[in-house]
Write a protein that holds these residues in place. Sequence first.
Motif, PDB file in Angstrom:
ATOM      1  N   GLN A 121       0.829  -1.202   0.000  1.00 38.79           N
ATOM      2  CA  GLN A 121       0.000   0.000   0.000  1.00 38.79           C
ATOM      3  C   GLN A 121       0.868   1.259   0.000  1.00 38.79           C
ATOM      4  OE1 GLN A 121      -2.647  -0.964   3.353  1.00 38.79           O
ATOM      5  NE2 GLN A 121      -4.322  -0.947   1.870  1.00 38.79           N
TER       6      GLN A 121
ATOM      7  N   GLN B 289       2.197   1.704  -3.486  1.00 37.79           N
ATOM      8  CA  GLN B 289       1.118   2.220  -4.325  1.00 37.79           C
ATOM      9  C   GLN B 289       0.901   3.708  -4.082  1.00 37.79           C
ATOM     10  OE1 GLN B 289      -1.942  -0.820  -3.252  1.00 37.79           O
ATOM     11  NE2 GLN B 289      -2.394  -0.715  -5.435  1.00 37.79           N
TER      12      GLN B 289
ATOM     13  N   VAL C 135      -0.731   1.593 -10.467  1.00 40.12           N
ATOM     14  CA  VAL C 135      -0.052   0.344 -10.124  1.00 40.12           C
ATOM     15  C   VAL C 135      -1.097  -0.643  -9.610  1.00 40.12           C
ATOM     16  CG1 VAL C 135       0.507   1.153  -7.793  1.00 40.12           C
ATOM     17  CG2 VAL C 135       1.830  -0.703  -8.782  1.00 40.12           C
TER      18      VAL C 135
ATOM     19  N   HIS D 221      -2.455  -3.722  -7.347  1.00 32.75           N
ATOM     20  CA  HIS D 221      -2.128  -4.145  -5.983  1.00 32.75           C
ATOM     21  C   HIS D 221      -1.294  -5.430  -6.004  1.00 32.75           C
ATOM     22  CE1 HIS D 221      -2.350  -4.046  -1.695  1.00 32.75           C
ATOM     23  NE2 HIS D 221      -2.689  -5.326  -1.694  1.00 32.75           N
TER      24      HIS D 221
ATOM     25  N   ALA E 116       2.219  -4.522  -6.711  1.00 33.06           N
ATOM     26  CA  ALA E 116       2.798  -3.867  -5.537  1.00 33.06           C
ATOM     27  C   ALA E 116       3.145  -4.889  -4.459  1.00 33.06           C
ATOM     28  CB  ALA E 116       1.843  -2.814  -4.995  1.00 33.06           C
TER      29      ALA E 116
END
Length: 77
Positions: free
Chosen positions: A31, A34, A44, A46, A49
């Motif tokens: 997070q 991101q 991007v 998840h 990421a």
Amino acid sequence: MMIAEKFSTGELAALRSELLQGVMDSWDAAQLLQAFLMGRGYGVSHEAALTAAARVESSGCSLDVIQQELEGIALVQ
């Protein structure tokens, strides 16, 4: 569409500091990655990421690896 972007050493160092600060699991780290990219106008996924966060964590949050992973997951919006 993937991009190749050089983020400043200061930006990367600040991100690294945030990643190392406190207890953060891979979900939280993803997070943060991101948010870093989205704050600079990139998209991007998840899933990408999460994968990048795991690689960054396994490298000990190396600035070079952070740079490489960000470049690999950043999408032009």
